[in-house]
Motif scaffolding. Structure first.
Motif, short mmCIF file in Angstrom:
data_model
loop_
_atom_site.label_atom_id
_atom_site.label_comp_id
_atom_site.label_asym_id
_atom_site.label_seq_id
_atom_site.Cartn_x
_atom_site.Cartn_y
_atom_site.Cartn_z
N LEU A 66 25.76 35.45 41.74
CA LEU A 66 26.11 36.56 40.85
C LEU A 66 25.41 36.32 39.52
CD1 LEU A 66 29.73 37.89 40.75
CD2 LEU A 66 28.06 38.34 38.98
N ALA A 67 24.36 37.10 39.27
CA ALA A 67 23.55 36.93 38.07
C ALA A 67 23.90 38.03 37.06
CB ALA A 67 22.07 36.99 38.42
N ILE A 68 24.23 37.59 35.83
CA ILE A 68 24.61 38.53 34.77
C ILE A 68 23.79 38.24 33.52
CG2 ILE A 68 26.94 38.90 35.66
CD1 ILE A 68 27.98 36.90 33.61
N LEU A 69 23.73 39.23 32.64
CA LEU A 69 23.03 39.01 31.37
C LEU A 69 23.76 37.95 30.56
CD1 LEU A 69 22.06 42.66 30.34
CD2 LEU A 69 20.56 40.87 31.23
N PRO A 70 23.03 37.15 29.79
CA PRO A 70 23.67 36.09 29.01
C PRO A 70 24.57 36.64 27.91
CG PRO A 70 21.28 36.15 28.63
CD PRO A 70 21.60 37.19 29.65
N GLY A 71 25.41 35.76 27.40
CA GLY A 71 26.26 36.12 26.27
C GLY A 71 27.74 36.08 26.58
N ARG A 72 28.12 35.92 27.86
CA ARG A 72 29.54 35.84 28.20
C ARG A 72 30.05 34.42 27.97
NH1 ARG A 72 26.85 40.09 30.43
NH2 ARG A 72 28.18 41.92 30.54
N ALA A 73 31.27 34.32 27.53
CA ALA A 73 31.90 33.02 27.31
C ALA A 73 32.08 32.30 28.64
CB ALA A 73 33.26 33.22 26.65
N PRO A 74 32.03 30.98 28.62
CA PRO A 74 32.22 30.21 29.87
C PRO A 74 33.54 30.56 30.58
CG PRO A 74 31.45 28.76 28.12
CD PRO A 74 31.72 30.10 27.49
N GLU A 75 34.59 30.88 29.82
CA GLU A 75 35.87 31.24 30.42
C GLU A 75 35.76 32.55 31.21
OE1 GLU A 75 35.68 30.99 26.83
OE2 GLU A 75 35.89 28.83 27.05
N VAL A 76 34.98 33.50 30.69
CA VAL A 76 34.80 34.78 31.37
C VAL A 76 34.01 34.55 32.66
CG1 VAL A 76 33.70 37.06 31.22
CG2 VAL A 76 34.98 36.15 29.27
N LYS A 77 32.99 33.72 32.61
CA LYS A 77 32.22 33.41 33.82
C LYS A 77 33.09 32.72 34.86
CE LYS A 77 27.81 32.80 31.46
NZ LYS A 77 26.75 31.83 31.18
N ALA A 78 33.96 31.83 34.40
CA ALA A 78 34.85 31.14 35.33
C ALA A 78 35.82 32.13 35.98
CB ALA A 78 35.64 30.04 34.60
N ARG A 79 36.36 33.06 35.20
CA ARG A 79 37.26 34.07 35.76
C ARG A 79 36.52 34.98 36.73
NH1 ARG A 79 39.33 35.89 30.43
NH2 ARG A 79 39.31 37.97 31.32
N LEU A 80 35.25 35.30 36.42
CA LEU A 80 34.45 36.12 37.32
C LEU A 80 34.21 35.39 38.65
CD1 LEU A 80 32.78 38.66 37.89
CD2 LEU A 80 30.87 37.57 36.68
N GLY A 81 33.94 34.10 38.58
CA GLY A 81 33.77 33.32 39.80
C GLY A 81 35.04 33.27 40.63
N ASP A 82 36.18 33.06 39.98
CA ASP A 82 37.46 33.02 40.67
C ASP A 82 37.79 34.37 41.31
OD1 ASP A 82 37.80 30.36 39.94
OD2 ASP A 82 39.12 30.83 38.24
N LEU A 83 37.55 35.45 40.56
CA LEU A 83 37.79 36.80 41.07
C LEU A 83 36.94 37.06 42.30
CD1 LEU A 83 38.88 39.79 40.62
CD2 LEU A 83 36.76 40.15 39.37
N THR A 84 35.67 36.73 42.22
CA THR A 84 34.74 36.96 43.33
C THR A 84 35.17 36.16 44.56
OG1 THR A 84 32.96 37.35 41.75
CG2 THR A 84 32.31 36.88 44.02
N LEU A 85 35.52 34.91 44.37
CA LEU A 85 35.95 34.06 45.47
C LEU A 85 37.20 34.62 46.14
CD1 LEU A 85 35.21 31.39 46.88
CD2 LEU A 85 36.75 30.25 45.29
N ALA A 86 38.18 35.04 45.34
CA ALA A 86 39.41 35.61 45.90
C ALA A 86 39.12 36.88 46.68
CB ALA A 86 40.40 35.88 44.77
N MET A 87 38.28 37.75 46.13
CA MET A 87 37.97 39.00 46.82
C MET A 87 37.19 38.76 48.11
SD MET A 87 37.25 41.91 44.02
CE MET A 87 38.63 42.71 43.27
N LEU A 88 36.31 37.77 48.11
CA LEU A 88 35.60 37.42 49.35
C LEU A 88 36.59 37.07 50.44
CD1 LEU A 88 32.54 35.20 48.36
CD2 LEU A 88 32.49 37.28 49.73
N CYS A 89 37.53 36.21 50.11
CA CYS A 89 38.50 35.76 51.10
C CYS A 89 39.35 36.92 51.61
CB CYS A 89 39.36 34.65 50.51
SG CYS A 89 38.42 33.15 50.17
N GLU A 90 39.64 37.89 50.75
CA GLU A 90 40.42 39.06 51.15
C GLU A 90 39.66 39.96 52.11
OE1 GLU A 90 41.51 41.04 47.53
OE2 GLU A 90 42.78 39.39 46.86
N HIS A 91 38.34 39.86 52.12
CA HIS A 91 37.53 40.75 52.95
C HIS A 91 36.98 40.06 54.20
CE1 HIS A 91 37.92 43.20 49.38
NE2 HIS A 91 37.71 44.21 50.19
#
Length: 119
Positions: A66-91
């Motif tokens: 998951l490639a995004i433009l720079p500038g997001r805080a590390p916490e936001v990137k971590a939440r994005l990773g967790d969200l993506t992982l959870a949604m993958l498992c749901e599908h």
């Protein structure tokens, strides 16, 4: 802007709801990172040959880049990773008989150029 590439074991073709995953992830991720929904692009690539661990036929994988433009805080990137992982498992449908390793990498895009052509 978000460029999402998903590689998955071909043995998961029937068990992985790819379209449903992308349609669920796009709006949730857009809200989380403050990106416009139309900017999300997800590509799926089945992997027909891979060796996982000992190479047993019961092993499978899904990896999201998951490639995004720079500038997001590390916490936001971590939440994005967790969200993506959870949604993958749901599908993923249960009962595949496979051990599925599901991984997500969230990274900054180094250089990005875009043009939208309306026809």
């Amino acid at each position: 802007m978000p460029q999402i590439t998903i590689e998955y074991s071909a043995s998961l073709a029937e068990a992985f709801d790819r379209r449903g995953f992308a349609l669920a992830l796009h709006p949730a991720a857009a809200e989380l990172i403050g990106s416009a929904l139309p900017d999300f692009k997800t590509r799926f690539r089945p992997v027909t040959e891979a060796v996982i661990g000992s190479g047993a036929d019961t092993e499978a994988m899904i990896h999201v880049d998951l490639a995004i433009l720079p500038g997001r805080a590390p916490e936001v990137k971590a939440r994005l990773g967790d969200l993506t992982l959870a949604m993958l498992c749901e599908h993923l449908k249960p009962g595949t008989g496979l051990n599925i390793q599901v991984t997500v990498e969230v990274r900054d895009i180094e250089s990005y150029h875009k043009r939208v052509l309306a026809r």
